[in-house]
Design an enzyme around this catalytic site. Structure first.
Site, PDB file in Angstrom:
ATOM      1  N   TYR A 246       0.855  -1.191   0.000  1.00  0.00           N
ATOM      2  CA  TYR A 246       0.000   0.000   0.000  1.00  0.00           C
ATOM      3  C   TYR A 246       0.891   1.241   0.000  1.00  0.00           C
ATOM      4  CZ  TYR A 246      -3.604   3.181   1.974  1.00  0.00           C
ATOM      5  OH  TYR A 246      -4.485   4.201   2.218  1.00  0.00           O
TER       6      TYR A 246
ATOM      7  N   TYR B 256      -6.285   5.012  -6.307  1.00  0.00           N
ATOM      8  CA  TYR B 256      -6.259   5.002  -4.846  1.00  0.00           C
ATOM      9  C   TYR B 256      -7.664   4.664  -4.357  1.00  0.00           C
ATOM     10  CZ  TYR B 256      -5.621   6.371  -0.013  1.00  0.00           C
ATOM     11  OH  TYR B 256      -5.566   6.367   1.363  1.00  0.00           O
TER      12      TYR B 256
END
Lengths: 147, 384
Positions: free
Chosen positions: B286, B336
């Protein structure tokens, strides 16, 4: 805005956000001293202050005054204004200072007498306090000047 | 600790730049969930649970709107943000493995064009809680928080700006193979990276995740149930969440600063899985910001912090390198979706259907948001 120990007021607007005072942080934000929360039962220091000692569980908590000298442990220079009210303030440096008396305690602030490009890791600083007032009353914000 | 739960479905909404979605955030969630359920060869009537993290689209409304079966489980991690991405998968794993539910959808829907932008901060008269110690000094955004951590970590370990760049370059390179990626067709050069404006030193624009609109989802069920599904079950080999003693406290007062909060996650994950980092051929890290990704790579045990410059150099984290990461383009260059696209991509790697497939990969790692506590990670395996 009035200041203590410096003529410089820092990078942010005069009406920028102030800390909300609560059950455990009033001394920190109003005394104008480096009062670090300390357990009256076991002597453990903790910062930021909490409602209970993380070591012994006591809720009988006082304070220890530490010396004002510190060292810049890390920093960033904010170039992007995350709020429109900061558009004229950027670029500004935010520092993370460790206290020379107890390097386990770290405090966020600004270096009032340095340009962003002058701030660096290892920079020696000393604490000062800036008095700020709004409709909810006054606070003494800990800040830093170079030494 | 071989888990009994498997992933049988993955789905996404279209991914958009912020403000680009004509669908509402709730509709985006429904689209991703519908696609994941269909991918599994299941119907809404089979769905009996929901798990997520920090999501506004709560299960009662979703269940009613989508016409699911009776719900037996709902769960969401506390607070935080993208650090809960893998923990949400773990919730589904727990619910299914323990028999509380049989078919749990894990999802995240996030339309920053319709709600608060993560890159901005409101102005309040007074800030309470941990923000009392940071907001008055102009420390307000996740970028600034991660910049503070990254600056000290780079100082301690001699990490170069070029190593931060390598994360962005890997993500953009991999996105050029993925038509779903928002940055598909928009490659990034090293020169463009270094020339991009500062957001919060040492983070340039391309060190920072963008703001997007979209949703992603997976379906978690039992290995038994998976045999009747349209896709091979991808086993959840192990998952972990971790908050170290006195970790994650307000205003960087935690023990061990600077940390991405992955040492404890790593110890648990590798012990449970019975494998070591060198056994893992592909990973999704991430990216909130590139610096914390480097910190997490080291804390997960792929190299020592002092070795990170060499680890990521010369295409080390691109396809064909030591450890290809973020093979869909990740948060930086696919979209995102608060990291849930990373979970979907990790599952695709185990199916062999990634647009940036690592040949023969038999383990696939997801490391959730670094720099915020508690961290979480999940390791997927191959159907055997």
């Amino acid at each position: 805005m009035t200041t203590t120990g410096t003529d410089v007021t820092g990078p942010l607007p005069d009406d920028w956000t102030l800390p909300r005072l609560g059950r455990v942080n009033t001394e920190w934000f109003t005394s104008g001293k480096l009062l670090v929360q300390t357990c009256n039962q076991c002597g453990t220091r903790q910062h930021p202050p909490e409602e209970i000692c993380h070591h012994c569980g006591s809720m009988d908590l006082g304070h220890t005054e530490l010396g004002p000298n510190g060292t810049v442990h890390s920093f960033t220079v904010a170039h992007y204004a995350v709020n429109r009210a900061l558009a004229d303030a950027v670029p500004y440096a935010v520092v993370l200072v460790t206290l020379d008396d107890d390097p386990s305690i770290r405090i966020i602030g600004n270096v009032l007498d340095a340009d962003p490009g002058e701030v660096h890791i290892g920079m020696p600083v000393t604490a000062t306090w800036v008095e700020r007032t709004d409709e909810n009353g006054s606070v003494q914000l800990i800040q830093w000047v170079s030494r | 600790m071989e888990g009994r739960a498997v992933v049988v479905g993955v789905g996404e909404s279209p991914y958009y730049k912020r403000g680009g979605a004509s669908e509402s955030e709730f509709q985006l969630a429904c689209i991703a969930i519908r696609n994941a359920v269909a991918d599994a060869g299941l119907t809404m009537a089979d769905v009996d649970g929901f798990a997520s993290y920090m999501d506004r689209n709560e299960p009662v409304r979703l269940s009613n709107a989508l016409g699911t079966g009776d719900l037996h489980f709902t769960g969401q991690t506390f607070g935080g943000g993208g650090n809960g991405t893998a923990a949400a998968v773990a919730l589904a794993d727990m619910a299914v493995s323990a028999g509380y539910a049989e078919c749990v959808v894990v999802f995240r829907s996030l339309a920053q064009g319709q709600f608060h932008r993560y890159g901005q901060a409101g102005k309040s008269r007074r800030a309470g809680g941990s923000a009392a110690y940071t907001s008055p000094y102009g420390m307000l955004s996740a970028a600034q928080i991660c910049a503070m951590q990254t600056m000290r970590w780079m100082h301690d370990h001699g990490v170069t700006q070029d190593s931060l760049a390598e994360v962005a370059l890997a993500c953009f390179a991999h996105a050029q193979r993925n038509p779903r990626a928002v940055r598909y067709g928009s490659p990034l050069t090293r020169e463009e990276y270094h020339a991009s404006r500062w957001i919060a030193e040492p983070l340039h624009l391309y060190d920072c995740c963008p703001e997007n609109d979209g949703a992603a989802a997976i379906v978690v069920t039992t290995a038994e149930r998976a045999r009747d599904c349209a896709q091979p079950g991808v086993p959840i080999v192990a998952a972990a969440q971790g908050l170290a003693h006195r970790g994650g406290g307000a205003a960087f007062t935690e023990d061990g600063f600077p940390t991405a909060h992955y040492d404890l996650v790593a110890r648990q994950l590798w012990n449970r899985a019975g494998v070591k980092p060198a056994d893992v051929p592909v990973a999704q890290f991430y990216e909130n910001f590139t610096g914390p990704v480097l910190m997490a790579i080291a804390e997960m045990g792929f190299c020592e912090p002092g070795e990170i410059n060499d680890f990521v150099a010369d295409g080390g984290i691109q396809l064909g390198g030591r450890l290809p990461i973020n093979t869909s383009g990740g948060n930086l260059a696919e979209a995102y979706i608060h990291g849930f696209g990373c979970v979907v991509e990790a599952v695709r790697q185990m199916r062999g259907t990634s647009t940036c497939q690592v040949d023969g990969a038999d383990l696939s790692l997801v490391v959730a948001g670094p720099g915020f506590a508690p961290g979480s990670a999940v390791l997927f395996g191959r159907d055997s």
